[in-house]
Scaffold this motif. Structure first.
Motif, PDB file in Angstrom:
ATOM      1  N   GLU A   9       3.341  16.081  42.852  1.00 25.37           N
ATOM      2  CA  GLU A   9       2.835  17.443  43.046  1.00 25.37           C
ATOM      3  C   GLU A   9       3.363  18.043  44.350  1.00 25.37           C
ATOM      4  O   GLU A   9       3.714  19.221  44.400  1.00 25.37           O
ATOM      5  CB  GLU A   9       1.308  17.434  43.056  1.00 25.37           C
ATOM      6  N   LEU A  10       3.429  17.233  45.399  1.00 23.52           N
ATOM      7  CA  LEU A  10       3.961  17.699  46.676  1.00 23.52           C
ATOM      8  C   LEU A  10       5.426  18.085  46.537  1.00 23.52           C
ATOM      9  O   LEU A  10       5.862  19.114  47.053  1.00 23.52           O
ATOM     10  CB  LEU A  10       3.798  16.605  47.732  1.00 23.52           C
ATOM     11  N   ASP A  11       6.177  17.268  45.810  1.00 22.16           N
ATOM     12  CA  ASP A  11       7.599  17.541  45.603  1.00 22.16           C
ATOM     13  C   ASP A  11       7.798  18.861  44.856  1.00 22.16           C
ATOM     14  O   ASP A  11       8.686  19.647  45.190  1.00 22.16           O
ATOM     15  CB  ASP A  11       8.230  16.390  44.829  1.00 22.16           C
ATOM     16  N   ARG A  12       6.969  19.121  43.859  1.00 21.35           N
ATOM     17  CA  ARG A  12       7.075  20.373  43.104  1.00 21.35           C
ATOM     18  C   ARG A  12       6.693  21.577  43.946  1.00 21.35           C
ATOM     19  O   ARG A  12       7.207  22.685  43.737  1.00 21.35           O
ATOM     20  CB  ARG A  12       6.191  20.309  41.860  1.00 21.35           C
ATOM     21  N   ALA A  13       5.798  21.385  44.894  1.00 13.68           N
ATOM     22  CA  ALA A  13       5.320  22.509  45.696  1.00 13.68           C
ATOM     23  C   ALA A  13       6.328  22.952  46.749  1.00 13.68           C
ATOM     24  O   ALA A  13       6.309  24.115  47.186  1.00 13.68           O
ATOM     25  CB  ALA A  13       4.007  22.135  46.385  1.00 13.68           C
ATOM     26  N   LEU A  14       7.224  22.054  47.158  1.00 12.99           N
ATOM     27  CA  LEU A  14       8.142  22.350  48.258  1.00 12.99           C
ATOM     28  C   LEU A  14       9.465  22.897  47.752  1.00 12.99           C
ATOM     29  O   LEU A  14       9.925  22.573  46.659  1.00 12.99           O
ATOM     30  CB  LEU A  14       8.403  21.080  49.072  1.00 12.99           C
ATOM     31  N   ALA A  15      10.080  23.739  48.572  1.00 18.42           N
ATOM     32  CA  ALA A  15      11.412  24.282  48.283  1.00 18.42           C
ATOM     33  C   ALA A  15      12.239  24.199  49.558  1.00 18.42           C
ATOM     34  O   ALA A  15      11.756  24.504  50.647  1.00 18.42           O
ATOM     35  CB  ALA A  15      11.320  25.737  47.819  1.00 18.42           C
ATOM     36  N   GLY A  16      13.511  23.778  49.398  1.00 15.93           N
ATOM     37  CA  GLY A  16      14.361  23.680  50.578  1.00 15.93           C
ATOM     38  C   GLY A  16      15.550  22.782  50.321  1.00 15.93           C
ATOM     39  O   GLY A  16      15.771  22.329  49.194  1.00 15.93           O
ATOM     40  N   PRO A  17      16.338  22.517  51.349  1.00 12.39           N
ATOM     41  CA  PRO A  17      17.511  21.635  51.210  1.00 12.39           C
ATOM     42  C   PRO A  17      17.104  20.284  50.621  1.00 12.39           C
ATOM     43  O   PRO A  17      16.093  19.698  51.032  1.00 12.39           O
ATOM     44  CB  PRO A  17      18.019  21.497  52.649  1.00 12.39           C
ATOM     45  N   HIS A  18      17.895  19.791  49.685  1.00  5.87           N
ATOM     46  CA  HIS A  18      17.513  18.586  48.946  1.00  5.87           C
ATOM     47  C   HIS A  18      17.307  17.380  49.860  1.00  5.87           C
ATOM     48  O   HIS A  18      16.302  16.661  49.737  1.00  5.87           O
ATOM     49  CB  HIS A  18      18.587  18.265  47.901  1.00  5.87           C
ATOM     50  N   GLY A  19      18.255  17.139  50.770  1.00  3.89           N
ATOM     51  CA  GLY A  19      18.167  15.966  51.632  1.00  3.89           C
ATOM     52  C   GLY A  19      16.904  15.947  52.484  1.00  3.89           C
ATOM     53  O   GLY A  19      16.115  14.987  52.418  1.00  3.89           O
ATOM     54  N   PRO A  20      16.676  16.971  53.304  1.00  4.23           N
ATOM     55  CA  PRO A  20      15.464  16.993  54.123  1.00  4.23           C
ATOM     56  C   PRO A  20      14.179  16.978  53.293  1.00  4.23           C
ATOM     57  O   PRO A  20      13.201  16.338  53.677  1.00  4.23           O
ATOM     58  CB  PRO A  20      15.599  18.312  54.900  1.00  4.23           C
ATOM     59  N   LYS A  21      14.199  17.683  52.150  1.00  8.52           N
ATOM     60  CA  LYS A  21      13.010  17.675  51.290  1.00  8.52           C
ATOM     61  C   LYS A  21      12.732  16.272  50.786  1.00  8.52           C
ATOM     62  O   LYS A  21      11.581  15.811  50.801  1.00  8.52           O
ATOM     63  CB  LYS A  21      13.221  18.629  50.118  1.00  8.52           C
ATOM     64  N   HIS A  22      13.764  15.580  50.351  1.00  6.14           N
ATOM     65  CA  HIS A  22      13.597  14.194  49.878  1.00  6.14           C
ATOM     66  C   HIS A  22      13.048  13.309  50.991  1.00  6.14           C
ATOM     67  O   HIS A  22      12.149  12.482  50.758  1.00  6.14           O
ATOM     68  CB  HIS A  22      14.942  13.657  49.391  1.00  6.14           C
ATOM     69  N   ASP A  23      13.556  13.483  52.205  1.00 10.91           N
ATOM     70  CA  ASP A  23      13.104  12.661  53.329  1.00 10.91           C
ATOM     71  C   ASP A  23      11.625  12.908  53.626  1.00 10.91           C
ATOM     72  O   ASP A  23      10.881  11.955  53.910  1.00 10.91           O
ATOM     73  CB  ASP A  23      13.936  12.969  54.571  1.00 10.91           C
ATOM     74  N   LEU A  24      11.191  14.167  53.571  1.00 16.40           N
ATOM     75  CA  LEU A  24       9.788  14.479  53.844  1.00 16.40           C
ATOM     76  C   LEU A  24       8.872  13.891  52.778  1.00 16.40           C
ATOM     77  O   LEU A  24       7.800  13.355  53.095  1.00 16.40           O
ATOM     78  CB  LEU A  24       9.594  15.996  53.923  1.00 16.40           C
ATOM     79  N   VAL A  25       9.298  13.994  51.534  1.00 20.91           N
ATOM     80  CA  VAL A  25       8.483  13.447  50.441  1.00 20.91           C
ATOM     81  C   VAL A  25       8.409  11.926  50.549  1.00 20.91           C
ATOM     82  O   VAL A  25       7.337  11.330  50.366  1.00 20.91           O
ATOM     83  CB  VAL A  25       9.055  13.883  49.079  1.00 20.91           C
ATOM     84  N   VAL A  26       9.526  11.277  50.852  1.00 16.26           N
ATOM     85  CA  VAL A  26       9.537   9.820  51.018  1.00 16.26           C
ATOM     86  C   VAL A  26       8.656   9.426  52.201  1.00 16.26           C
ATOM     87  O   VAL A  26       7.918   8.419  52.137  1.00 16.26           O
ATOM     88  CB  VAL A  26      10.974   9.315  51.214  1.00 16.26           C
ATOM     89  N   GLU A  27       8.710  10.202  53.273  1.00 16.73           N
ATOM     90  CA  GLU A  27       7.867   9.920  54.438  1.00 16.73           C
ATOM     91  C   GLU A  27       6.389  10.000  54.076  1.00 16.73           C
ATOM     92  O   GLU A  27       5.580   9.159  54.503  1.00 16.73           O
ATOM     93  CB  GLU A  27       8.195  10.927  55.546  1.00 16.73           C
ATOM     94  N   ALA A  28       6.033  10.998  53.281  1.00 17.07           N
ATOM     95  CA  ALA A  28       4.643  11.129  52.842  1.00 17.07           C
ATOM     96  C   ALA A  28       4.237   9.951  51.966  1.00 17.07           C
ATOM     97  O   ALA A  28       3.135   9.393  52.100  1.00 17.07           O
ATOM     98  CB  ALA A  28       4.457  12.444  52.081  1.00 17.07           C
ATOM     99  N   ARG A  29       5.126   9.558  51.051  1.00  9.91           N
ATOM    100  CA  ARG A  29       4.831   8.423  50.178  1.00  9.91           C
ATOM    101  C   ARG A  29       4.644   7.143  50.999  1.00  9.91           C
ATOM    102  O   ARG A  29       3.713   6.363  50.747  1.00  9.91           O
ATOM    103  CB  ARG A  29       5.962   8.222  49.166  1.00  9.91           C
ATOM    104  N   ASP A  30       5.525   6.913  51.969  1.00  5.60           N
ATOM    105  CA  ASP A  30       5.421   5.708  52.795  1.00  5.60           C
ATOM    106  C   ASP A  30       4.109   5.681  53.567  1.00  5.60           C
ATOM    107  O   ASP A  30       3.462   4.627  53.687  1.00  5.60           O
ATOM    108  CB  ASP A  30       6.599   5.640  53.763  1.00  5.60           C
TER     109      ASP A  30
END
Length: 222
Positions: A9-30
């Motif tokens: 759900e967090l991933d769907r809510a965010l918009a932005g550059p793929h790399g930084p977005k992926h890093d933020l989502v992974v950070e949240a998951r960790d």
């Protein structure tokens, strides 16, 4: 809500550059996983530990705006850096081309009266765009503490590119046609310069479109 559902759900809510977005989502998951594992070690079963970890982390609607602000600023920094580097480089590259391959000097002397003012106007516009890109890059990085609405800086970069590319393109075409016969535009360096210029323009349009899209996100407005 389990961790996988929350992260999706967090991933769907965010918009932005793929790399930084992926890093933020992974950070949240960790972070969620670490919390859940600590709770599981205290005796909770895995499902309950994940639910408690998600509850402590905060609802997506509360967490996402902070992440979105960083992604919006990142999109602006990328475009600002691109403009700061590519626009002056393009101007310098074409200046060298015109100087190295001038053709017949007599033809240059008979160029239209508007030729030099338009050429200088194009140089000034390109300088201003590159300078603004550098200022925006600074504002969204080291100057972030003084910028209360970074979303507007990112959005202004997108608007600037879409407004200036047609203008600079039209001026460039006018200069090319005005100097027709006075320069050897079919030489290899000019062809390579055209390829490089087109590539820069493509990257700028892509970056500008992304900046406009992420700055329109409802989360970015919070």
């Amino acid at each position: 809500m389990r961790i996988d559902d929350y992260v999706a759900e967090l991933d769907r809510a965010l918009a932005g550059p793929h790399g930084p977005k992926h890093d933020l989502v992974v950070e949240a998951r960790d972070s969620l996983t670490d919390t859940a594992e600590a709770l599981e070690a205290e005796g909770l079963d895995r499902a309950e530990a994940e639910r408690v970890a998600v509850a402590e982390f905060g609802e997506v609607g509360e967490v996402a705006p902070g992440y979105q602000a960083e992604l919006t600023a990142m999109a602006g920094r990328r475009l600002g850096f691109l403009l700061f580097i590519s626009v002056p480089l393009t101007a310098l590259m074409w200046s060298v081309i015109w100087r190295i391959y001038p053709g017949d000097e007599a033809l240059w002397r008979h160029a239209p009266v508007w030729y030099r003012p338009v050429s200088r106007l194009l140089d000034v516009l390109q300088l201003c765009v590159g300078l603004y890109g550098g200022l925006a890059l600074f504002a969204l990085s080291r100057g972030a503490r003084w910028i209360h609405r970074p979303r507007l800086v990112t959005r202004s970069l997108g608007v600037l590119v879409w407004a200036m590319l047609p203008v600079t393109g039209a001026l460039s075409v006018a200069l090319t046609l005005g100097a027709k016969g006075a320069s050897h535009l079919d030489v290899l360096p000019s062809l390579l310069a055209n390829v490089v210029t087109s590539a820069f323009w493509g990257l700028q349009i892509y970056g500008a479109t992304r900046c406009l899209r992420v700055s329109r996100s409802p989360l970015a407005r919070r």
